[in-house]
Design a protein around this motif. Structure first.
Motif, PDB file in Angstrom:
ATOM      1  N   GLY A   8       0.801  -1.220   0.000  1.00  0.00           N
ATOM      2  CA  GLY A   8       0.000   0.000   0.000  1.00  0.00           C
ATOM      3  C   GLY A   8       0.832   1.267   0.000  1.00  0.00           C
ATOM      4  N   ALA A  11       2.079   1.885  -3.466  1.00  0.00           N
ATOM      5  CA  ALA A  11       0.993   2.437  -4.275  1.00  0.00           C
ATOM      6  C   ALA A  11       0.770   3.908  -3.951  1.00  0.00           C
ATOM      7  N   LEU A  12       0.843   4.242  -2.662  1.00  0.00           N
ATOM      8  CA  LEU A  12       0.664   5.637  -2.240  1.00  0.00           C
ATOM      9  C   LEU A  12       1.669   6.539  -2.958  1.00  0.00           C
ATOM     10  N   ILE A  15       0.950   7.175  -6.594  1.00  0.00           N
ATOM     11  CA  ILE A  15      -0.204   8.021  -6.906  1.00  0.00           C
ATOM     12  C   ILE A  15       0.122   9.497  -6.741  1.00  0.00           C
ATOM     13  N   VAL A  54      -3.862  11.829   2.490  1.00  0.00           N
ATOM     14  CA  VAL A  54      -3.745  10.439   2.060  1.00  0.00           C
ATOM     15  C   VAL A  54      -3.900   9.531   3.275  1.00  0.00           C
ATOM     16  N   ALA A  56      -3.939   5.304   4.257  1.00  0.00           N
ATOM     17  CA  ALA A  56      -3.656   3.962   3.735  1.00  0.00           C
ATOM     18  C   ALA A  56      -3.429   2.995   4.886  1.00  0.00           C
ATOM     19  N   VAL A 107      -6.018   4.802  -0.031  1.00  0.00           N
ATOM     20  CA  VAL A 107      -5.342   3.677  -0.683  1.00  0.00           C
ATOM     21  C   VAL A 107      -5.794   2.407   0.031  1.00  0.00           C
ATOM     22  N   VAL A 150      -6.054  -1.230  -4.436  1.00  0.00           N
ATOM     23  CA  VAL A 150      -4.832  -1.715  -5.075  1.00  0.00           C
ATOM     24  C   VAL A 150      -4.523  -3.166  -4.701  1.00  0.00           C
TER      25      VAL A 150
END
Length: 293
Positions: A8, A11-12, A15, A54, A56, A107, A150
């Motif tokens: 994760g 992925a963060l 992005i 954000v 996550a 996320v 994700v």
């Protein structure tokens, strides 16, 4: 890279704008206690130059106080930490017009909630409920909220960390992405149907099926992301679309998904049931209204 499951934080960073993520800082609030809700990652970043919050899950974190919270599970402390980050975002933009409210990017890669007995006694449901309420308040206040699935989006954890978003996008199933409310084995035990019957139904009925493609048909996922490299662009585009939709007063979030599911042929019965219930209620509503003199 063939999957983002358990990644994760990777992925963060893919992005948001490169090098822009500030962990544990949201508006005026700083999350200084590293031992509190370690499975929740919150912070501030830039997305196409715009400030965003954000949130996550960290699949590599382990909550020593609650042993069932690991591998991205959202536990009681994690739920409250995530809710605090949302409220800090609302407070930071309280004086800004709706068109200037910062977006929230969720996320999503979680195998579920922390189901331990201690968490249940302490109030796990209040924690996840607080997070859902916070996201709903942020969404209604004008903050564009995009959830990017994700990896895993399972059960109650997806309810609090995803379904209250304005828009949900998900990587294609070929990357191992999994979305479901309950596995077929559990459904089988509850409704007393053989697993073979449910497996056959899942081939054609999205209600019994799992995965991003089926949730797309149900309207539970607004957009599928065909390649990992496309993830950032899709999230940026969704934020821009949400700005326009909110300005026009269009339905987003759970309300918008109901109509979307019907339009895609995945929830064709729901509108009929909802209309029938509304008609039946309207027929007796006067009986239950307070009488004025």
């Amino acid at each position: 890279m063939d999957t983002l499951i358990g990644q994760g934080l990777v992925a963060l960073e893919m992005i948001v704008d490169p090098g822009s993520f500030q962990r544990d800082v949201v508006g005026a609030k700083q999350f200084t206690d590293e031992s509190y809700g370690p499975g929740a990652v919150v912070g501030t970043a830039k997305l196409a130059g715009e400030t965003v919050t954000v949130i996550a899950s960290d699949a590599e974190a382990f909550n020593e106080k609650f042993p069932v919270v690991y591998a991205g599970i959202i536990g009681m402390e994690e739920g409250y930490k995530m809710a605090s980050a949302v409220y800090a975002s609302i407070a930071a933009d309280a004086d800004k017009p709706a068109t200037k409210k910062r977006p929230l990017v969720l996320v999503v890669d979680t195998p579920g909630n922390g189901p331990g007995k201690v968490e249940e006694i302490f109030g796990m449901n209040k924690s996840t409920g607080a997070y859902q309420l916070a996201l709903a308040e942020a969404r209604l206040a004008g903050h564009p909220i995009v959830a990017a699935v994700v990896g895993r989006a399972i059960s109650g954890a997806f309810l609090c960390h995803g379904l209250q978003a304005d828009r949900i996008v998900a990587l294609d199933a070929k990357f191992g992405t999994m979305i479901h409310v309950m596995p077929l084995t559990s459904v089988s035990r509850i409704i007393k149907k053989d697993i073979e019957v449910l497996e056959e139904l899942s081939k054609s009925n999205p209600v019994f099926a799992a995965g991003p493609q089926f949730f797309f048909k149900l309207g539970g996922v607004e957009a599928l992301v065909p390649e990992i490299a496309d993830l950032r662009g899709v999230v940026v585009a969704q934020v821009a679309e949400l700005r326009a939709a909110k300005a026009k007063g269009e339905a987003t979030g759970p309300q918008g998904r109901a109509a979307l599911g019907a339009a895609r042929g995945g929830r064709v019965t729901r509108p009929q049931v909802a209309a029938k219930m509304a008609a039946e209620f309207a027929a007796v509503a006067d009986t239950y209204r307070p009488q004025t003199t």
